[in-house]
Design a protein around this motif. Sequence first.
Motif, PDB file in Angstrom:
ATOM      1  N   ALA A   1      20.041 -40.787  31.919  1.00 20.49           N
ATOM      2  CA  ALA A   1      20.065 -39.328  32.080  1.00 20.49           C
ATOM      3  C   ALA A   1      19.231 -38.720  30.959  1.00 20.49           C
ATOM      4  O   ALA A   1      18.771 -39.422  30.055  1.00 20.49           O
ATOM      5  CB  ALA A   1      21.498 -38.801  32.039  1.00 20.49           C
ATOM      6  N   THR A   2      19.018 -37.400  31.026  1.00 20.02           N
ATOM      7  CA  THR A   2      18.312 -36.682  29.956  1.00 20.02           C
ATOM      8  C   THR A   2      19.229 -35.604  29.396  1.00 20.02           C
ATOM      9  O   THR A   2      20.077 -35.063  30.114  1.00 20.02           O
ATOM     10  CB  THR A   2      17.022 -36.038  30.473  1.00 20.02           C
ATOM     11  OG1 THR A   2      17.326 -35.134  31.546  1.00 20.02           O
ATOM     12  CG2 THR A   2      16.055 -37.096  30.979  1.00 20.02           C
TER      13      THR A   2
ATOM     14  N   LEU B   1      18.423 -39.806  27.285  1.00 18.39           N
ATOM     15  CA  LEU B   1      17.185 -39.579  26.551  1.00 18.39           C
ATOM     16  C   LEU B   1      17.135 -38.148  26.016  1.00 18.39           C
ATOM     17  O   LEU B   1      17.493 -37.203  26.726  1.00 18.39           O
ATOM     18  CB  LEU B   1      15.982 -39.835  27.459  1.00 18.39           C
ATOM     19  CG  LEU B   1      15.877 -41.268  28.007  1.00 18.39           C
ATOM     20  CD1 LEU B   1      14.666 -41.407  28.906  1.00 18.39           C
ATOM     21  CD2 LEU B   1      15.809 -42.278  26.872  1.00 18.39           C
ATOM     22  N   VAL B   2      16.693 -38.021  24.787  1.00 20.92           N
ATOM     23  CA  VAL B   2      16.623 -36.720  24.112  1.00 20.92           C
ATOM     24  C   VAL B   2      15.195 -36.191  24.222  1.00 20.92           C
ATOM     25  O   VAL B   2      14.236 -36.875  23.876  1.00 20.92           O
ATOM     26  CB  VAL B   2      17.040 -36.841  22.635  1.00 20.92           C
ATOM     27  CG1 VAL B   2      16.909 -35.498  21.933  1.00 20.92           C
ATOM     28  CG2 VAL B   2      18.469 -37.368  22.544  1.00 20.92           C
ATOM     29  N   ALA B   3      15.086 -34.951  24.684  1.00 19.15           N
ATOM     30  CA  ALA B   3      13.774 -34.355  24.903  1.00 19.15           C
ATOM     31  C   ALA B   3      13.076 -34.050  23.585  1.00 19.15           C
ATOM     32  O   ALA B   3      13.695 -33.575  22.637  1.00 19.15           O
ATOM     33  CB  ALA B   3      13.903 -33.076  25.725  1.00 19.15           C
ATOM     34  N   GLU B   4      11.792 -34.355  23.512  1.00 18.36           N
ATOM     35  CA  GLU B   4      10.972 -33.887  22.409  1.00 18.36           C
ATOM     36  C   GLU B   4      10.719 -32.395  22.600  1.00 18.36           C
ATOM     37  O   GLU B   4      10.519 -31.938  23.726  1.00 18.36           O
ATOM     38  CB  GLU B   4       9.641 -34.637  22.375  1.00 18.36           C
ATOM     39  CG  GLU B   4       9.778 -36.116  22.076  1.00 18.36           C
ATOM     40  CD  GLU B   4       8.432 -36.809  22.022  1.00 18.36           C
ATOM     41  OE1 GLU B   4       7.439 -36.212  22.486  1.00 18.36           O
ATOM     42  OE2 GLU B   4       8.369 -37.937  21.528  1.00 18.36           O
ATOM     43  N   GLU B   5      10.763 -31.617  21.504  1.00 18.62           N
ATOM     44  CA  GLU B   5      10.554 -30.181  21.592  1.00 18.62           C
ATOM     45  C   GLU B   5       9.371 -29.785  20.725  1.00 18.62           C
ATOM     46  O   GLU B   5       9.361 -30.067  19.523  1.00 18.62           O
ATOM     47  CB  GLU B   5      11.806 -29.429  21.138  1.00 18.62           C
ATOM     48  CG  GLU B   5      13.019 -29.687  22.027  1.00 18.62           C
ATOM     49  CD  GLU B   5      14.259 -28.962  21.533  1.00 18.62           C
ATOM     50  OE1 GLU B   5      14.167 -28.346  20.457  1.00 18.62           O
ATOM     51  OE2 GLU B   5      15.291 -29.031  22.205  1.00 18.62           O
TER      52      GLU B   5
ATOM     53  N   HIS C   1       1.702 -28.936  26.322  1.00 17.19           N
ATOM     54  CA  HIS C   1       2.810 -29.644  25.687  1.00 17.19           C
ATOM     55  C   HIS C   1       3.003 -30.985  26.362  1.00 17.19           C
ATOM     56  O   HIS C   1       2.820 -31.128  27.562  1.00 17.19           O
ATOM     57  CB  HIS C   1       4.098 -28.824  25.802  1.00 17.19           C
ATOM     58  CG  HIS C   1       3.992 -27.499  25.116  1.00 17.19           C
ATOM     59  ND1 HIS C   1       3.512 -27.363  23.844  1.00 17.19           N
ATOM     60  CD2 HIS C   1       4.294 -26.246  25.555  1.00 17.19           C
ATOM     61  CE1 HIS C   1       3.523 -26.083  23.509  1.00 17.19           C
ATOM     62  NE2 HIS C   1       3.990 -25.390  24.540  1.00 17.19           N
ATOM     63  N   LYS C   2       3.417 -31.965  25.590  1.00 19.76           N
ATOM     64  CA  LYS C   2       3.732 -33.271  26.143  1.00 19.76           C
ATOM     65  C   LYS C   2       5.018 -33.191  26.947  1.00 19.76           C
ATOM     66  O   LYS C   2       5.880 -32.389  26.701  1.00 19.76           O
ATOM     67  CB  LYS C   2       3.905 -34.297  25.021  1.00 19.76           C
ATOM     68  CG  LYS C   2       2.614 -34.600  24.266  1.00 19.76           C
ATOM     69  CD  LYS C   2       2.883 -35.422  23.041  1.00 19.76           C
ATOM     70  CE  LYS C   2       3.481 -36.754  23.373  1.00 19.76           C
ATOM     71  NZ  LYS C   2       3.745 -37.572  22.211  1.00 19.76           N
ATOM     72  N   GLY C   3       5.120 -34.064  27.920  1.00 22.05           N
ATOM     73  CA  GLY C   3       6.367 -34.140  28.676  1.00 22.05           C
ATOM     74  C   GLY C   3       6.293 -33.278  29.917  1.00 22.05           C
ATOM     75  O   GLY C   3       5.468 -32.392  30.074  1.00 22.05           O
ATOM     76  N   SER C   4       7.198 -33.573  30.866  1.00 24.41           N
ATOM     77  CA  SER C   4       7.210 -32.848  32.129  1.00 24.41           C
ATOM     78  C   SER C   4       8.121 -31.647  32.104  1.00 24.41           C
ATOM     79  O   SER C   4       8.149 -30.866  33.033  1.00 24.41           O
ATOM     80  CB  SER C   4       7.659 -33.797  33.249  1.00 24.41           C
ATOM     81  OG  SER C   4       8.932 -34.312  32.958  1.00 24.41           O
TER      82      SER C   4
END
Length: 663
Positions: free
Chosen positions: A341-342, A425-429, A652-655
């Motif tokens: 999960a995220t 998983l922890v989102a990069e901010e 930004h990186k990530g979806s």
Amino acid sequence: MSILGPFGRLARFQQSTEALLKLRFWAVGLACFLLFCIAPASALAASISGKITAAVGGAPVPHAQACVRDVRGSEQVTCAQANEEGEYTLSSIAPDTYKLYFEEPQGGPEYVASYWPEKATYAEAEVLQIGSGEAIVVNTTLVAAGRIEGTLTGEGEAPSSGEVCAYKTDGTRIACGNVVGGSGYRIVSLVPGSYVVGFFMPGYWPKYSGGATEYFKAIPVTVQAGAATIASADLEAKPGFSGTVTARDTGDPIENVRVCASEGVGGFCSLSTFTDEDGNYFLQFPGGNYNVWFEVNGYVRQYYDDAAEVSQATKVSFHETRVRGVDAALESAGSIKGHVATNDGHGYLGEVEVCALGTSSEECVHPDSSSGTYEFLSLAPGSYKVRFSLHGYFTQYFDEKATRSEAESVTVTVGHQSGGVDATLVAEEPPTNITPPFVSGVGKIGETLSCSKGFWMGNPRILTYEYVWFRGEEEIEGAESSTYRLGIADEGESISCAVVVTNSAGAEYEFSSNEIVVPWLGTLSVTKTGGGTGTVSSAPAGIICGVSCEALFEEGTAITLTAVADSGSEFTGWSGACSGTGPCAFTLGEGAEVVANFARMRNDGGGAHTPSPPATPAPAVRKAKKPLRCKAGFLKEKHKGKIRCVKAKPRHKGSHKAKGGGG
């Protein structure tokens, strides 16, 4: 004991009987109404009956099948078996349109199927319309069938599977027989006549009767009633390789094993096939040198020859030939199962990569996109570290560890499922500005201004800072530090800054919350005229004319000029910005010119002297502003009512959508 006498009981019986008769009459009437008044006439069943006999001799054909098929609605088939006299009856047939056909008895003897009226195929059969309550009599004769049979070989081997088909000489396919687990085949229930036989075996080139490799060159075979025609073939193998896959512990064949081949060293399966129910496979392709591996759920992936890694594998080499015996005996596997999960509920779970890292191996899968569940089904027994990664989120190891060395090991054993290997998983901010930068310092030419970082949030917390300074609406070329020294080019401009902050998740920028206004500089020019000499000085300091007759002062500065004549000369007055002979006091605007007149003292006979006329000052002109131009990597953007050049905002990186990403 009843209190009624004999006559009373009789009267009561008569009343009961009459009531019963009325009830029965009503029920019979209702039944008749439903049957004849409501139910349509089409509900009356029809029937077909007749006799099935042999075409030669006319003897009955016991146990032959008579069948009708609904051709308009349900496609339902209804069949009846003939008795010992060949007689059949298809009863309880609903009125509709049908096709009627007759088949040989199950278990023989063999007859050719017949389609009403005396047609050879179902497609040629005519439609039979059956009306309500109709009883139709249809007799038919069946022709004794012939058959084609034979054996197959292929370069000394017996093909284990494939298909052999009989065609009319016009190319119409009539019937086929399968080769399964042996070299023999049989095509039955053929109408006597001539046929072309085609042999189609996986891994072999097609062949036709008479040894032909093309259909139009084939030699037809003749089929006679009640007889078998022999047609065998020796097939030529296609280039490729073949083999058998079994279970190491039992020796049983394994079905649906994926057999992959690749000329590269990576794990990309460029050519593949699957084993049949006997564990056999054939992979056809041009010659070369190939890595070959075998994979199926429940068993450990294996490279040829009995290798666990591609670096240890034996390559399969061939050129326009068949390589046989590329076999594998697979070991039973264990599994790892879990859920991903995220922390922000974003991110496409189907793109998460979950990898089981062994001592010298790495196997990766993707979870289900909706549930986030995953499972490794083909792991060799041993110890694994499990890694979870998704673009835009921090890579994580089981159990919530940041590095492989810290990760908890998961043990895999044969036939055992190691569950609960989960991860969130922890989102990069990317950076988010909380307090904007601030410009401090004195707005004077020669002074140094400072730009603060402001306060920023982001994950990860390791941030890098870049600075951009603006002169009015234009980015100042080369000003990239946290300080900026004011120069002549900054006069009359508003000076501000922006900070670009970056971490591994992305970058953001923010403008300073204030700006420093630098006053315009006016030019004060003093011209000395006349035949005399003297000195003109200013307060504040700047003009000492003799030495310097021109100086820059900020707009709005109160200036006082004082003129002192040298010996033998006298000051005769001001012109330009001032007049008279006293001190010249004024407030500087965009610029000013002052003329100081000094005369030489001389006697004109009457004790008087004649001064020279003063000069006329030229008007000052304010310098024009430059048009806004942005260098590469910067875009025009409106900020606080002004158009400025700002650094192009990076993606930004990530979806997931970054929080607070304002400019």
